[in-house]
Motif scaffolding. Structure first.
Motif, mmCIF file in Angstrom:
data_model
loop_
_atom_site.group_PDB
_atom_site.id
_atom_site.type_symbol
_atom_site.label_atom_id
_atom_site.label_comp_id
_atom_site.label_asym_id
_atom_site.label_seq_id
_atom_site.Cartn_x
_atom_site.Cartn_y
_atom_site.Cartn_z
ATOM 1 N N THR A 80 0.842 -1.291 -0.048
ATOM 2 C CA THR A 80 -0.055 0.123 -0.008
ATOM 3 C C THR A 80 0.846 1.263 0.016
ATOM 4 O O THR A 80 1.883 1.183 0.756
ATOM 5 C CB THR A 80 -1.064 0.044 1.393
ATOM 6 O OG1 THR A 80 -1.689 1.212 1.258
ATOM 7 C CG2 THR A 80 -0.167 -0.009 2.593
ATOM 8 N N THR A 82 -0.454 5.134 -0.781
ATOM 9 C CA THR A 82 -1.465 6.003 -1.004
ATOM 10 C C THR A 82 -1.038 7.505 -0.832
ATOM 11 O O THR A 82 -0.510 7.856 0.204
ATOM 12 C CB THR A 82 -2.683 6.015 -0.395
ATOM 13 O OG1 THR A 82 -3.489 4.688 -1.005
ATOM 14 C CG2 THR A 82 -3.774 6.836 -1.017
ATOM 15 N N ASP A 116 -4.315 2.448 8.854
ATOM 16 C CA ASP A 116 -5.717 2.139 8.073
ATOM 17 C C ASP A 116 -5.428 2.489 6.498
ATOM 18 O O ASP A 116 -5.757 3.682 6.259
ATOM 19 C CB ASP A 116 -6.818 2.957 8.841
ATOM 20 C CG ASP A 116 -8.191 2.653 8.256
ATOM 21 O OD1 ASP A 116 -8.326 1.737 7.506
ATOM 22 O OD2 ASP A 116 -9.065 2.852 8.691
ATOM 23 N N GLU A 117 -5.055 1.534 5.811
ATOM 24 C CA GLU A 117 -4.601 1.646 4.424
ATOM 25 C C GLU A 117 -5.385 0.551 3.621
ATOM 26 O O GLU A 117 -5.822 -0.258 4.082
ATOM 27 C CB GLU A 117 -3.286 1.579 4.337
ATOM 28 C CG GLU A 117 -2.461 2.711 5.099
ATOM 29 C CD GLU A 117 -2.587 4.225 4.572
ATOM 30 O OE1 GLU A 117 -2.716 4.215 3.481
ATOM 31 O OE2 GLU A 117 -2.485 5.131 5.554
ATOM 32 N N TRP A 118 -5.121 0.803 2.054
ATOM 33 C CA TRP A 118 -5.855 0.073 1.275
ATOM 34 C C TRP A 118 -4.602 -0.370 0.291
ATOM 35 O O TRP A 118 -3.823 0.360 -0.207
ATOM 36 C CB TRP A 118 -6.811 0.534 0.567
ATOM 37 C CG TRP A 118 -8.035 0.758 1.415
ATOM 38 C CD1 TRP A 118 -8.470 1.866 2.167
ATOM 39 C CD2 TRP A 118 -9.161 -0.137 1.471
ATOM 40 N NE1 TRP A 118 -9.683 1.613 2.940
ATOM 41 C CE2 TRP A 118 -10.141 0.287 2.462
ATOM 42 C CE3 TRP A 118 -9.327 -1.396 0.875
ATOM 43 C CZ2 TRP A 118 -11.427 -0.334 2.605
ATOM 44 C CZ3 TRP A 118 -10.552 -2.045 1.426
ATOM 45 C CH2 TRP A 118 -11.471 -1.413 2.084
ATOM 46 N N THR A 119 -4.569 -1.678 -0.141
ATOM 47 C CA THR A 119 -3.576 -2.183 -0.920
ATOM 48 C C THR A 119 -3.826 -1.816 -2.482
ATOM 49 O O THR A 119 -4.977 -1.504 -2.705
ATOM 50 C CB THR A 119 -3.409 -3.728 -0.799
ATOM 51 O OG1 THR A 119 -4.544 -4.301 -1.028
ATOM 52 C CG2 THR A 119 -3.089 -4.105 0.432
ATOM 53 N N PRO A 123 -7.690 -3.935 -4.123
ATOM 54 C CA PRO A 123 -8.035 -3.288 -2.782
ATOM 55 C C PRO A 123 -8.278 -4.348 -1.795
ATOM 56 O O PRO A 123 -9.217 -5.404 -2.110
ATOM 57 C CB PRO A 123 -9.182 -2.490 -3.096
ATOM 58 C CG PRO A 123 -9.886 -3.247 -4.346
ATOM 59 C CD PRO A 123 -8.656 -3.611 -5.241
ATOM 60 N N GLN A 124 -7.247 -4.363 -0.749
ATOM 61 C CA GLN A 124 -7.585 -5.145 0.541
ATOM 62 C C GLN A 124 -7.057 -4.023 1.776
ATOM 63 O O GLN A 124 -6.233 -3.245 1.647
ATOM 64 C CB GLN A 124 -6.579 -6.299 0.552
ATOM 65 C CG GLN A 124 -6.841 -6.971 1.925
ATOM 66 C CD GLN A 124 -6.151 -8.447 1.791
ATOM 67 O OE1 GLN A 124 -5.741 -9.095 0.637
ATOM 68 N NE2 GLN A 124 -5.739 -8.994 2.767
ATOM 69 N N ARG A 125 -7.786 -4.219 2.840
ATOM 70 C CA ARG A 125 -7.662 -3.191 3.818
ATOM 71 C C ARG A 125 -6.287 -3.730 4.580
ATOM 72 O O ARG A 125 -6.245 -4.907 4.906
ATOM 73 C CB ARG A 125 -8.705 -3.074 4.777
ATOM 74 C CG ARG A 125 -8.593 -1.737 5.461
ATOM 75 C CD ARG A 125 -10.047 -1.670 6.094
ATOM 76 N NE ARG A 125 -10.357 -0.055 6.635
ATOM 77 C CZ ARG A 125 -11.379 0.299 7.061
ATOM 78 N NH1 ARG A 125 -12.588 -0.495 7.259
ATOM 79 N NH2 ARG A 125 -11.478 1.456 7.519
ATOM 80 N N ARG A 127 -5.364 -2.815 8.120
ATOM 81 C CA ARG A 127 -5.729 -2.115 9.421
ATOM 82 C C ARG A 127 -5.388 -3.246 10.656
ATOM 83 O O ARG A 127 -5.486 -4.155 10.805
ATOM 84 C CB ARG A 127 -7.119 -2.135 9.434
ATOM 85 C CG ARG A 127 -7.590 -1.189 10.534
ATOM 86 C CD ARG A 127 -9.211 -0.930 10.440
ATOM 87 N NE ARG A 127 -9.824 -0.173 11.175
ATOM 88 C CZ ARG A 127 -11.177 0.353 11.249
ATOM 89 N NH1 ARG A 127 -11.955 -0.346 10.497
ATOM 90 N NH2 ARG A 127 -11.452 1.037 12.110
ATOM 91 N N SER A 167 -6.724 -6.714 9.872
ATOM 92 C CA SER A 167 -6.930 -6.930 8.563
ATOM 93 C C SER A 167 -5.739 -6.654 7.750
ATOM 94 O O SER A 167 -5.163 -5.481 7.598
ATOM 95 C CB SER A 167 -7.966 -6.124 7.730
ATOM 96 O OG SER A 167 -8.517 -6.471 6.508
#
Length: 319
Positions: A80, A82, A116-119, A123-125, A127, A167
């Protein structure tokens, strides 16, 4: 504050205690202000000049998770990164927050990292919480160039980590390392490439190698041995040991009296490669990275990067 055209980043890596079944996990985390590997920051500097491209407008937390299951040769990977704008940045002496994630020093001396990010690209959290328990902090800083524009500080070379992610569900402990880099102008103006490596040896010492190739003049190689109590010894760099080029043909090499074993290529991109090595003498696991800034500066490479580094400049969250 980081100057326009400059950068700062804080780096954590960790490798789990190897389990009897042979499984192992690892992670790296980098919190950027003035993201040096950002195509958006490079485009802003190209368009407006260094002074017209605020570093705070290009921030990111990069997380990489690796896992080798029992009986497997390879590693699964989650990534991840962003990029966010200045409104997503909050910082004081104890805390650095970028978007919904933050790093914060605790009263007990621990470094608490809440993610708390998204791949990407799927997309997969990501966290949960990572807690780093620092060992000795040497307090030394090293210049990577003769002019002193680029500084590297191994903050806590020998630490412990507790990983507690909801997660994906990952819970483990292991050895960790913390450092920081900062500079007053873009890396690509002063360096062509570098090789970096760190390993925690069985006796608790941390071995660090940092080799840079400037755009002009001779290269510089730092070889450090840091004791568990924080005592730093600068050593003559050992002989260069070749490693196979990456799938993208990024050159990589290590240093030692014998060639290390290449266990895995954890990341392979058009300008960057991260590898897991085993030291031939001590058997210690080593994280190694190779960076080609000449390759990063190519426009075709920067055009590929948004697929791995999306940008979400707006921030509507609260803290």
């Amino acid at each position: 504050m980081v100057p326009p055209g400059g950068y700062a980043w804080w780096y954590v890596d960790a490798v789990s205690d190897v389990q009897p079944d042979g499984s192992v996990q690892a992670l790296t985390l980098i919190a950027f202000i003035g993201s040096v590997f950002s195509p958006y920051y490079a485009w802003a500097r190209r368009r407006h000049g260094d002074d017209g491209a605020p570093a705070q407008a290009h921030c990111a937390i990069n997380v990489s998770l690796y896992r080798r299951a029992p009986g497997d040769d390879g590693f699964s990977r989650l990534w991840t990164m962003t990029e966010r704008g200045a409104a997503a940045l909050a910082r004081d002496a104890q805390r650095l927050a970028i978007g919904p994630s933050q790093l914060q020093w605790q009263a007990d001396g621990g470094l608490q990292i809440d993610l708390d990010e998204w791949t990407v690209p799927w997309p997969q959290r990501i966290r949960g919480r990572i807690t780093v328990r620092p060992g000795a902090m040497p307090g030394w800083s090293f210049s990577l160039d003769r002019e002193g524009r680029h500084q590297w500080q191994p903050i806590s070379p020998s630490s412990r980590v507790e990983v507690d992610l909801q997660s994906p569900r990952r819970h483990w402990q292991g050895d960790a390392y913390v450092d920081a880099n900062h500079g007053s102008r873009p890396l690509v103006r002063d360096f062509r490439s570098w090789q970096w490596q760190r390993a925690t040896r069985p006796d608790g010492r941390t071995s660090l190698l940092y080799e840079v190739q400037p755009t002009t003049g001779d290269g510089q190689a730092l070889a450090l041995s840091i004791d568990p109590d924080g005592h730093v010894r600068s050593l003559p760099p050992p002989p260069r040991q070749a490693l196979p080029a990456s799938a993208w043909q990024v050159a990589r090499h290590s240093r030692g009296h014998r060639a290390p074993q290449l266990l895995a290529t954890l990341e392979s991109g058009p300008f960057y490669c991260r590898s897991l090595l085993r030291d031939a003498d001590s058997g210690a696991l080593a994280l190694h990275e190779s960076l080609s800034l000449q390759r990063f500066d190519q426009r075709w490479v920067q055009a590929l990067l948004p697929f791995r580094m999306p940008r979400r400049a707006a921030w509507a969250g609260s803290r």
